[in-house]
Write a protein that holds these residues in place. Sequence first.
Motif, mmCIF file in Angstrom:
data_model
loop_
_atom_site.group_PDB
_atom_site.id
_atom_site.type_symbol
_atom_site.label_atom_id
_atom_site.label_comp_id
_atom_site.label_asym_id
_atom_site.label_seq_id
_atom_site.Cartn_x
_atom_site.Cartn_y
_atom_site.Cartn_z
ATOM 1 N N GLY A 87 0.690 -0.950 -0.145
ATOM 2 C CA GLY A 87 -0.174 0.134 -0.098
ATOM 3 C C GLY A 87 0.927 0.795 0.008
ATOM 4 N N PHE A 88 1.376 1.306 0.862
ATOM 5 C CA PHE A 88 2.509 2.696 0.646
ATOM 6 C C PHE A 88 3.600 2.603 0.067
ATOM 7 N N LEU A 89 4.140 0.979 -0.502
ATOM 8 C CA LEU A 89 4.678 1.596 -1.963
ATOM 9 C C LEU A 89 4.548 1.934 -2.993
ATOM 10 N N THR A 90 2.735 1.188 -2.976
ATOM 11 C CA THR A 90 1.863 1.561 -4.079
ATOM 12 C C THR A 90 2.380 3.608 -3.947
ATOM 13 N N GLY A 91 1.262 3.692 -3.481
ATOM 14 C CA GLY A 91 1.157 5.190 -3.151
ATOM 15 C C GLY A 91 2.130 6.016 -3.012
#
Length: 363
Positions: A169-173
């Motif tokens: 999630g944080f990687l994606t955003g």
Amino acid sequence: MVTTTAVLSRDPAAPFTVEAVEIDEPRDDEILVRVQATGICHTDLISRAAGAADRPVLLGHEGAGVVEAVGASVTGVRPGDRVVLTFRHCGTCRNCRAGRPAYCVRAAKLNQFGPRADRSSRVTIAGTAVLDGFFGQSSFAAYALTTSDNTVVVDTQVDPAILAPLGCGFLTGAGAVLNVLRPDRDARVAVYGAGAVGMAGVLAALASEVAELVVVEPSPFRRALALELGATAALDPAADDIVPAMRKLTDGGATHALDTTGSSRVLATAAAVAALGGTVVAVGLGTGVPEIDLRDIVLGGKGIRGCLEGDAVPATFIPHLLDLHAAGRFPIDRLVTAYPHTDINAALAQQRDGKVVKPVLTW
């Protein structure tokens, strides 16, 4: 074989259950990780319906923990290492060699449910196979079997509950902003959707010290948090007229936009209110066809592109995000709410109600 607890889905319409499972010992190319925390991601929830005839399903693809044991052929990972678990990739195809592992040609096979190549089971209940292998980890359990390509060693003492969402999630955003949009200090950025992915994008834009940052989000809690963190404005799509409001707040249009909603209507709006030469990046896996004005796109020199896993190389990007966090420029701790794994259904209820940004299960 290790006997431990796991959070299982026996019916996609029913609550998750906590049950005892057996985890096999690692094979030559496998890593046994003692999972300390696992993020709950929308992808987990939409994947519950997979393999309906092969219940129960073991989900989880944002694990963090400590390596317990490694197979004989594993290199670069040792027992005792702290690790973040992420998506699998082959490492040898054209896209992997080009530094784009999210677009690995074998990604679908490597990251979906299924037994080992020899059909043996990693996880069982009283000898009956559990449907696992999700993103090469199925980390909704106290232990997970992984491989070197999706196990990132991290040199940090950060709480595992904060580390876990870095796997997806944080990687994606953050990756969508830092690796794809790459805004400069004059940028006027719009973020549509302030869940975990969107808020990671917000933090990445703030770390880039952009000129304007406008968030569009229905949850009052998340809008307030975005403003606390430094967003210029936060709009409510149910109350605000987004097109004129966005144009006013961004001096005519956003130069860079991140759409995390998976809504074709929102993507069309983001494109319509983008500035001349602006770029919109979509990361949400939704359905439908956006109504895009072709003349507006061509005459405005606008760009729209998709992005998987933040276009990131996890082995280098996750440590980079941790460096930003250590410097106080990426405060992901403000986004995480930890729950004992036994409280997963309560965590999901609060996530649905928009009362938390990123729920994380702990063991």
